[in-house]
Design a protein around this motif. Structure first.
Motif, PDB file in Angstrom:
ATOM      1  N   GLN A   1      -3.819  10.726   2.495  1.00  0.00           N
ATOM      2  CA  GLN A   1      -4.602  11.190   1.323  1.00  0.00           C
ATOM      3  C   GLN A   1      -6.064  11.034   1.989  1.00  0.00           C
ATOM      4  O   GLN A   1      -6.964  11.898   1.568  1.00  0.00           O
ATOM      5  CB  GLN A   1      -4.515  10.297   0.222  1.00  0.00           C
ATOM      6  N   ALA A   2      -6.431  10.509   2.949  1.00  0.00           N
ATOM      7  CA  ALA A   2      -7.566  10.422   3.518  1.00  0.00           C
ATOM      8  C   ALA A   2      -7.951  11.466   4.659  1.00  0.00           C
ATOM      9  O   ALA A   2      -8.920  12.301   4.394  1.00  0.00           O
ATOM     10  CB  ALA A   2      -7.840   9.000   4.601  1.00  0.00           C
ATOM     11  N   GLN A   3      -6.708  11.836   4.881  1.00  0.00           N
ATOM     12  CA  GLN A   3      -6.751  13.370   5.804  1.00  0.00           C
ATOM     13  C   GLN A   3      -7.116  14.338   4.946  1.00  0.00           C
ATOM     14  O   GLN A   3      -7.934  15.427   5.185  1.00  0.00           O
ATOM     15  CB  GLN A   3      -5.387  13.584   6.520  1.00  0.00           C
ATOM     16  N   ALA A   4      -6.617  14.383   3.729  1.00  0.00           N
ATOM     17  CA  ALA A   4      -6.836  15.567   2.851  1.00  0.00           C
ATOM     18  C   ALA A   4      -8.384  15.594   2.150  1.00  0.00           C
ATOM     19  O   ALA A   4      -8.941  16.412   2.116  1.00  0.00           O
ATOM     20  CB  ALA A   4      -5.758  15.511   1.514  1.00  0.00           C
ATOM     21  N   ARG A   5      -8.876  14.253   1.888  1.00  0.00           N
ATOM     22  CA  ARG A   5     -10.145  14.079   1.559  1.00  0.00           C
ATOM     23  C   ARG A   5     -11.108  14.743   2.756  1.00  0.00           C
ATOM     24  O   ARG A   5     -12.105  14.868   2.372  1.00  0.00           O
ATOM     25  CB  ARG A   5     -10.539  12.687   1.198  1.00  0.00           C
ATOM     26  N   ALA A   6     -10.854  14.587   3.775  1.00  0.00           N
ATOM     27  CA  ALA A   6     -11.717  14.743   5.048  1.00  0.00           C
ATOM     28  C   ALA A   6     -11.534  16.148   5.392  1.00  0.00           C
ATOM     29  O   ALA A   6     -12.201  16.741   6.419  1.00  0.00           O
ATOM     30  CB  ALA A   6     -11.508  13.875   6.333  1.00  0.00           C
TER      31      ALA A   6
ATOM     32  N   TYR B   1       0.652  -1.064  -0.078  1.00  0.00           N
ATOM     33  CA  TYR B   1       0.085   0.063   0.157  1.00  0.00           C
ATOM     34  C   TYR B   1       0.842   1.363   0.115  1.00  0.00           C
ATOM     35  O   TYR B   1       0.599   2.357  -0.323  1.00  0.00           O
ATOM     36  CB  TYR B   1      -0.993   0.146   1.216  1.00  0.00           C
ATOM     37  N   GLU B   2       1.870   1.230   0.536  1.00  0.00           N
ATOM     38  CA  GLU B   2       2.935   2.545   0.139  1.00  0.00           C
ATOM     39  C   GLU B   2       3.233   2.606  -1.180  1.00  0.00           C
ATOM     40  O   GLU B   2       3.075   3.830  -1.765  1.00  0.00           O
ATOM     41  CB  GLU B   2       4.391   2.082   0.929  1.00  0.00           C
ATOM     42  N   ASN B   3       3.333   1.511  -1.818  1.00  0.00           N
ATOM     43  CA  ASN B   3       3.613   1.963  -3.305  1.00  0.00           C
ATOM     44  C   ASN B   3       2.483   2.006  -4.130  1.00  0.00           C
ATOM     45  O   ASN B   3       2.606   2.657  -5.104  1.00  0.00           O
ATOM     46  CB  ASN B   3       4.220   0.448  -3.876  1.00  0.00           C
ATOM     47  N   GLU B   4       1.248   1.660  -3.606  1.00  0.00           N
ATOM     48  CA  GLU B   4      -0.255   1.848  -4.072  1.00  0.00           C
ATOM     49  C   GLU B   4      -0.679   3.423  -3.889  1.00  0.00           C
ATOM     50  O   GLU B   4      -1.649   3.736  -4.791  1.00  0.00           O
ATOM     51  CB  GLU B   4      -1.037   0.816  -3.786  1.00  0.00           C
ATOM     52  N   ALA B   5      -0.275   3.948  -2.941  1.00  0.00           N
ATOM     53  CA  ALA B   5      -0.973   4.966  -2.278  1.00  0.00           C
ATOM     54  C   ALA B   5      -1.112   6.216  -3.420  1.00  0.00           C
ATOM     55  O   ALA B   5      -2.112   6.673  -3.364  1.00  0.00           O
ATOM     56  CB  ALA B   5      -0.135   5.584  -1.189  1.00  0.00           C
ATOM     57  N   ALA B   6      -0.165   6.399  -4.189  1.00  0.00           N
ATOM     58  CA  ALA B   6      -0.272   7.785  -5.005  1.00  0.00           C
ATOM     59  C   ALA B   6      -1.346   7.321  -6.022  1.00  0.00           C
ATOM     60  O   ALA B   6      -2.140   8.234  -6.596  1.00  0.00           O
ATOM     61  CB  ALA B   6       0.939   7.840  -5.864  1.00  0.00           C
ATOM     62  N   ARG B   7      -1.609   5.990  -6.662  1.00  0.00           N
ATOM     63  CA  ARG B   7      -2.692   5.932  -7.626  1.00  0.00           C
ATOM     64  C   ARG B   7      -3.955   5.198  -7.130  1.00  0.00           C
ATOM     65  O   ARG B   7      -4.679   5.012  -7.893  1.00  0.00           O
ATOM     66  CB  ARG B   7      -1.979   5.091  -8.904  1.00  0.00           C
ATOM     67  N   TYR B   8      -3.745   4.658  -5.984  1.00  0.00           N
ATOM     68  CA  TYR B   8      -5.059   3.707  -5.509  1.00  0.00           C
ATOM     69  C   TYR B   8      -6.419   4.516  -5.735  1.00  0.00           C
ATOM     70  O   TYR B   8      -7.233   3.750  -6.165  1.00  0.00           O
ATOM     71  CB  TYR B   8      -4.513   3.522  -3.913  1.00  0.00           C
TER      72      TYR B   8
ATOM     73  N   ILE C   1     -11.711   1.595  10.222  1.00  0.00           N
ATOM     74  CA  ILE C   1     -10.629   0.723  10.407  1.00  0.00           C
ATOM     75  C   ILE C   1     -10.260   0.432   8.843  1.00  0.00           C
ATOM     76  O   ILE C   1     -11.052   0.232   8.027  1.00  0.00           O
ATOM     77  CB  ILE C   1     -10.913  -0.669  11.093  1.00  0.00           C
ATOM     78  N   ALA C   2      -8.907   0.688   8.616  1.00  0.00           N
ATOM     79  CA  ALA C   2      -8.405   0.594   7.289  1.00  0.00           C
ATOM     80  C   ALA C   2      -8.828   1.561   6.252  1.00  0.00           C
ATOM     81  O   ALA C   2      -9.539   1.246   5.413  1.00  0.00           O
ATOM     82  CB  ALA C   2      -8.488  -0.907   6.705  1.00  0.00           C
ATOM     83  N   CYS C   3      -8.764   2.789   6.750  1.00  0.00           N
ATOM     84  CA  CYS C   3      -9.434   3.916   5.860  1.00  0.00           C
ATOM     85  C   CYS C   3      -8.769   4.075   4.701  1.00  0.00           C
ATOM     86  O   CYS C   3      -9.294   4.541   3.872  1.00  0.00           O
ATOM     87  CB  CYS C   3      -9.306   5.240   6.770  1.00  0.00           C
ATOM     88  N   GLY C   4      -7.579   3.552   4.433  1.00  0.00           N
ATOM     89  CA  GLY C   4      -6.891   3.749   3.249  1.00  0.00           C
ATOM     90  C   GLY C   4      -6.728   5.221   2.513  1.00  0.00           C
ATOM     91  O   GLY C   4      -6.520   6.106   3.421  1.00  0.00           O
TER      92      GLY C   4
END
Length: 194
Positions: free
Chosen positions: A80-85, A6-13, A50-53
């Motif tokens: 990214q979750a913090q930014a979306r919230a 998920y570190e590697n996927e975060a930017a495009r997830y 839990i597991a907010c992604g």
């Protein structure tokens, strides 16, 4: 194994999951269902995600004006979750197998598209931990891919994983409905909807 992935996927997830035509439709329908379930939450109730992604449901919790704590194992996803919230809510890096909260802390616990990453024994352990931090009579909202959904889409899913990740999704465990119902009964959860 999941943190590195998920570190590697975060930017495009988020864009690969929720910004396609199917993903946008899924997000809209999913948000409607979760919104309806959370409408049963008493005023002032605290929600644990839990597991907010990258914030698929976090943004909904923030938009609904709920008090919430979102948790994840991966800092890159959580940012990214913090930014979306819109920086609303509280965020904590944690392992879902050992939640750092006292028993009965939350009025609702929400987890989406997470449990299928684990085997049946681990799924039960995770659900027990979710129930531990949930108040008696609280709302537990959990969804995850199941055997039927993946069986219907087995060939496209296999091709997608081979092209995108160069693997055959070895970590996914897709329950049959009977196994999930048995698990829910064993845990003493009263299911209002499935």
């Amino acid at each position: 194994r999941f943190r590195k992935f998920y570190e590697n996927e975060a930017a495009r997830y988020h864009s690969s999951r929720y910004r396609t035509r199917y993903g946008a439709l899924f997000e809209k329908c999913h948000h409607e269902i979760i919104r309806d379930l959370l409408a049963k939450l008493p005023d002032g109730g605290m929600v644990l995600e839990i597991a907010c992604g990258t914030g698929h449901l976090t943004s909904l919790l923030a938009d609904l004006g709920l008090q919430f704590v979102s948790s994840d194992l991966t800092p890159e996803m959580m940012q990214q979750a913090q930014a979306r919230a819109g920086m609303r809510g509280n965020f904590i890096l944690t392992n879902a197998f050992r939640l750092p909260f006292p028993d009965g802390t939350f009025s609702a616990v929400v987890s989406s598209r997470f449990l299928h990453l684990f085997g049946h024994v681990e799924q039960e352990h995770l659900l027990r931990e979710m129930l531990r931090v949930l108040r008696p009579g609280g709302i537990l909202i959990v969804d995850f891919d199941n055997f039927t959904s993946r069986w219907l889409w087995a060939i496209p899913y296999l091709i997608y994983n081979l092209i995108r990740y160069h693997r055959i999704a070895p970590y996914a465990v897709y329950n049959r409905i009977g196994r999930t119902e048995s698990l829910i009964q064993r845990l003493g959860v009263r299911s209002l909807s499935s």
